[in-house]
Design an enzyme around this catalytic site. Structure first.
Site, mmCIF file in Angstrom:
data_model
loop_
_atom_site.group_PDB
_atom_site.id
_atom_site.type_symbol
_atom_site.label_atom_id
_atom_site.label_comp_id
_atom_site.label_asym_id
_atom_site.label_seq_id
_atom_site.Cartn_x
_atom_site.Cartn_y
_atom_site.Cartn_z
ATOM 1 N N GLY A 31 0.850 -1.189 0.000
ATOM 2 C CA GLY A 31 0.000 0.000 0.000
ATOM 3 C C GLY A 31 0.885 1.237 0.000
ATOM 4 N N ARG A 32 0.335 2.323 0.478
ATOM 5 C CA ARG A 32 1.076 3.598 0.434
ATOM 6 C C ARG A 32 2.425 3.507 1.148
ATOM 7 N NH1 ARG A 32 -4.383 5.368 1.045
ATOM 8 N NH2 ARG A 32 -4.185 4.504 3.128
ATOM 9 N N ILE A 33 2.408 2.979 2.377
ATOM 10 C CA ILE A 33 3.659 3.001 3.161
ATOM 11 C C ILE A 33 4.641 1.958 2.616
ATOM 12 C CG2 ILE A 33 4.675 2.850 5.474
ATOM 13 C CD1 ILE A 33 1.970 3.812 6.609
ATOM 14 N N THR A 69 6.456 -1.791 11.675
ATOM 15 C CA THR A 69 5.862 -0.480 11.958
ATOM 16 C C THR A 69 4.363 -0.526 11.648
ATOM 17 O OG1 THR A 69 6.457 0.260 9.736
ATOM 18 C CG2 THR A 69 7.959 0.888 11.507
ATOM 19 N N SER A 70 3.806 -1.755 11.522
ATOM 20 C CA SER A 70 2.394 -1.838 11.136
ATOM 21 C C SER A 70 1.508 -1.889 12.390
ATOM 22 C CB SER A 70 2.170 -3.042 10.219
ATOM 23 O OG SER A 70 2.469 -4.263 10.865
ATOM 24 N N ARG A 71 1.241 -3.082 12.880
ATOM 25 C CA ARG A 71 0.524 -3.249 14.142
ATOM 26 C C ARG A 71 1.137 -4.442 14.862
ATOM 27 N NH1 ARG A 71 -0.945 1.226 13.753
ATOM 28 N NH2 ARG A 71 -3.076 2.053 13.696
ATOM 29 N N GLU A 104 0.370 -3.372 23.675
ATOM 30 C CA GLU A 104 0.985 -2.060 23.562
ATOM 31 C C GLU A 104 0.366 -1.143 24.615
ATOM 32 O OE1 GLU A 104 0.954 0.993 20.009
ATOM 33 O OE2 GLU A 104 1.935 -0.873 19.416
ATOM 34 N N HIS A 155 5.828 3.292 19.332
ATOM 35 C CA HIS A 155 4.815 3.600 18.309
ATOM 36 C C HIS A 155 4.924 5.069 17.851
ATOM 37 C CE1 HIS A 155 0.617 2.241 16.735
ATOM 38 N NE2 HIS A 155 1.211 3.066 15.880
ATOM 39 N N ALA A 192 5.982 5.992 14.542
ATOM 40 C CA ALA A 192 6.242 6.079 13.093
ATOM 41 C C ALA A 192 5.785 7.412 12.494
ATOM 42 C CB ALA A 192 5.593 4.914 12.360
#
Ligand code: GLV
Length: 335
Positions: free
Chosen positions: A160-162, A241-243, A272, A291, A293
């Site tokens: 996707g974008r990232i 860096t996602s979840r 988290e 967290h 990013a």
């Protein structure tokens, strides 16, 4: 109706950059949680009882229990791109549009993914700790030997974008980029980013670094567990860096402890935040940041404004510009 019409009532679950707060205050009667820590659930459940709009964060769980206590709630806006903290289907069912912030944090998040990759590869954190601990007595031919980034293979999970923004950075660093994605990637994108789309198991086997860029869904929860770690190179480094929930924490701990993979650099964890007694924090081959990013001043300001605009548009009866559930605007949805 006269000019005295009262402003909609909004609750914001934490202080956000001033521009975002001012923007909401211009169009709504806003109350907010002023605490340093995340808003307690009990306070949130009480506050939603008489609000028209909710400005929330990824630390707030928006579920059926909350929606049932919020009979007036017309719009929800989260200052995040990820909406896994929200029961979007339940919102849609109630005719509540949910705003989020796609695009605005892409480059900043990709920067952090790459920063973690570089820190992992070149043992930056260990080097800092070594110096601070007073161990640095001389230049050492074998000191802090890491892995080269140039010439290495980066596996990107999710294009996707990232994911794409990370691929662009990797290209600049002379990496070979493999991508696994749920759908075929159009030829133009393959050519533009000079990537190769491969299946997930090939990506696991061939990558020196793996960077995760998928949303957390029932399909991606625990996408990485013991089996996946065993399929990876023992020298592989995982960047998340996602979840946090995309990776099985216990399996990751064991894989790092046993040398099944070499290193993990995590911006997100499960749970988290991590508790101080979490086994991951005992490992020297695991780097964890809190967290962050999207945490540049410019980007956080931008997403605070974007979330404010989503909220105010929805409250004004317009379509929420960045709406995760646009189907809410179809006629047959209950309003
Ligand atoms: C951050 O994790 C976001 O979803 O915006």
């Amino acid at each position: 109706m006269g000019a005295q019409m009262s402003k909609p009532k909004v609750y914001m679950t934490r202080r956000v950059p001033q521009e975002g707060m001012a923007c909401v205050q211009n169009g709504a009667d806003m109350e907010w949680w002023d605490g340093e820590e995340a808003l307690p659930r009990s306070v949130l459940l009480e506050k939603v009882q008489d609000i028209d709009g909710l400005y929330c964060l990824l630390t707030d769980t928006i579920d059926v229990e909350l929606l049932e206590r919020a009979p007036r709630l017309r719009v929800i806006s989260t200052m995040a791109v990820g909406t896994d903290h929200i029961d979007v289907a339940a919102c849609t069912q109630r005719g509540i549009p949910v705003g989020h912030t796609p695009g605005a944090l892409t480059e900043t998040s990709a920067d952090l993914a790459f920063a973690l990759l570089m820190a992992a590869a070149r043992r930056v954190v260990e080097g800092v700790d070594y110096v601070k601990a007073g161990h640095w007595k001389s230049w050492g031919p074998m000191l802090c030997l890491g892995q080269d980034i140039h010439g290495a293979t980066l596996g990107i999970v999710g294009f996707g974008r990232i994911g794409r923004a990370v691929a662009a950075r990797a290209r600049g660093f002379g990496m070979q980029v493999l991508v696994s994605h749920s759908k075929p990637i159009p030829e133009e994108l393959v050519a533009e980013y000079r990537i190769q789309q491969v299946n997930f198991s090939t990506l696991l086997q061939k990558s020196d670094f793996l960077s995760l860029h998928v949303p957390l869904t029932p399909h991606t929860r625990y996408l990485f567990g013991a089996t996946e770690f065993r399929a990876m190179k023992p020298t592989a480094m995982l960047i998340n860096t996602s979840r946090g929930g995309v990776v099985h924490s216990q399996a990751l701990y064991e894989a790092l402890r046993d040398g099944t993979i070499a290193y993990a650099a995590l911006d997100v964890t499960d749970p988290e935040p991590l508790q101080m007694d979490d086994p991951l924090l005992t490992l020297s081959n695991c780097l964890v940041v809190p967290h962050i990013a999207s945490a540049s001043l410019a980007t956080r300001t931008k997403i605070a404004m974007m979330a404010a605009e989503n909220l105010l548009s929805g409250l004004a009866g317009q379509q929420v510009p960045y709406c995760i559930n646009p189907e809410v605007y179809k006629e047959n949805i209950r309003k």
